[in-house]
Design an enzyme around this catalytic site. Structure first.
Site, PDB file in Angstrom:
ATOM      1  N   ILE A  48       0.899  -1.159   0.000  1.00 29.44           N
ATOM      2  CA  ILE A  48       0.000   0.000   0.000  1.00 29.44           C
ATOM      3  C   ILE A  48       0.936   1.206   0.000  1.00 29.44           C
ATOM      4  O   ILE A  48       1.480   1.574   1.024  1.00 29.44           O
ATOM      5  CB  ILE A  48      -0.924   0.002   1.230  1.00 29.44           C
ATOM      6  CG1 ILE A  48      -1.815  -1.234   1.200  1.00 29.44           C
ATOM      7  CG2 ILE A  48      -1.785   1.261   1.238  1.00 29.44           C
ATOM      8  CD1 ILE A  48      -2.741  -1.354   2.402  1.00 29.44           C
ATOM      9  N   PRO A  49       1.133   1.781  -1.193  1.00 22.77           N
ATOM     10  CA  PRO A  49       2.295   2.654  -1.418  1.00 22.77           C
ATOM     11  C   PRO A  49       2.160   4.063  -0.859  1.00 22.77           C
ATOM     12  O   PRO A  49       2.062   5.036  -1.602  1.00 22.77           O
ATOM     13  CB  PRO A  49       2.421   2.670  -2.936  1.00 22.77           C
ATOM     14  CG  PRO A  49       1.014   2.489  -3.423  1.00 22.77           C
ATOM     15  CD  PRO A  49       0.332   1.596  -2.414  1.00 22.77           C
ATOM     16  N   CYS A  50       2.229   4.159   0.435  1.00 21.18           N
ATOM     17  CA  CYS A  50       2.141   5.471   1.083  1.00 21.18           C
ATOM     18  C   CYS A  50       3.387   6.311   0.780  1.00 21.18           C
ATOM     19  O   CYS A  50       3.352   7.535   0.927  1.00 21.18           O
ATOM     20  CB  CYS A  50       1.963   5.311   2.580  1.00 21.18           C
ATOM     21  SG  CYS A  50       3.213   4.331   3.386  1.00 21.18           S
ATOM     22  N   HIS A  51       4.462   5.667   0.334  1.00 21.64           N
ATOM     23  CA  HIS A  51       5.688   6.426   0.029  1.00 21.64           C
ATOM     24  C   HIS A  51       5.524   7.288  -1.219  1.00 21.64           C
ATOM     25  O   HIS A  51       6.338   8.154  -1.478  1.00 21.64           O
ATOM     26  CB  HIS A  51       6.856   5.464  -0.158  1.00 21.64           C
ATOM     27  CG  HIS A  51       6.653   4.440  -1.229  1.00 21.64           C
ATOM     28  ND1 HIS A  51       5.860   3.323  -1.054  1.00 21.64           N
ATOM     29  CD2 HIS A  51       7.109   4.366  -2.499  1.00 21.64           C
ATOM     30  CE1 HIS A  51       5.862   2.610  -2.158  1.00 21.64           C
ATOM     31  NE2 HIS A  51       6.600   3.221  -3.069  1.00 21.64           N
TER      32      HIS A  51
END
Length: 165
Positions: free
Chosen positions: A134-137
């Site tokens: 879950i690409p919060c970056h």
DNA sequence: ATAAAGGCCACCC
DNA sequence: GGGTGGCCTTTAT
């Protein structure tokens, strides 16, 4: 935190990745947590706060297999994030950001139909239980600066660089 | 029920 | 670059 669903055969472990050692946990044969703590104690403490009282069995071998799948050529494993409705809507929106691209906290707020809740979006993103998948970056500030990252800005930078081009 | 703390933003200096 | 006020959710009193 909302009430937790039952976790069948809960287990967790640590294993090396391109971004340092990760802490990973599973429920119902899916990933329920993926983090990059500074040390194992913090990884375990984070897991305990997310899933109070759950008796995770240590299984680094399983984690190793998933690390190979995630960071190798394997197919993307199923994720089972657990959170409030608001958090789930934010985490859902994150999964639509393509690799190599970035968006902003404000844009995520728009996408989920809560344009005024930018601050809360930042908080929810900080609570992302399954980082990288879950690409919060890929979420940065409107002014172009990097913003924050729960597991260290170096980690965020490394992930973005890894996905560039 | 209320306070305090956030991976923010727009606006000012 | 820095500081302030407003915004909204979550967690801890």
């Amino acid at each position: 935190m909302r009430e937790l669903p039952p976790l069948s055969e809960p287990c967790f472990g640590f294993y090396a990745t391109p971004f340092g050692e990760c802490c990973m946990a599973f429920s119902n044969d899916g990933i329920c947590a993926l983090t990059f703590p500074e040390d194992r104690d913090r990884g375990w403490a984070d897991l305990q706060s997310r899933f109070p009282g759950v008796d995770f069995k240590r299984n680094d071998t399983k984690v190793a297999a998933y690390v190979r799948q995630i960071f190798g050529k394997g197919k993307r494993p199923v994720v089972h994030p657990i959170g409030t409705d608001f958090q789930l809507s934010v985490w859902e929106a994150l999964q639509n950001i393509p690799a190599g691209k970035t968006t902003t906290y404000a844009q995520i707020a728009d996408v989920i139909g809560r344009p005024k809740a930018v601050r809360a979006v930042g908080t929810a993103i900080g609570a992302n239980p399954i980082v990288y998948l879950i690409p919060c970056h890929r979420v940065i500030r409107t002014d172009g600066s990097l913003g924050g990252y729960r597991w260290g800005l170096e980690c965020k930078k490394a992930m973005l660089a890894y996905e560039k081009r």
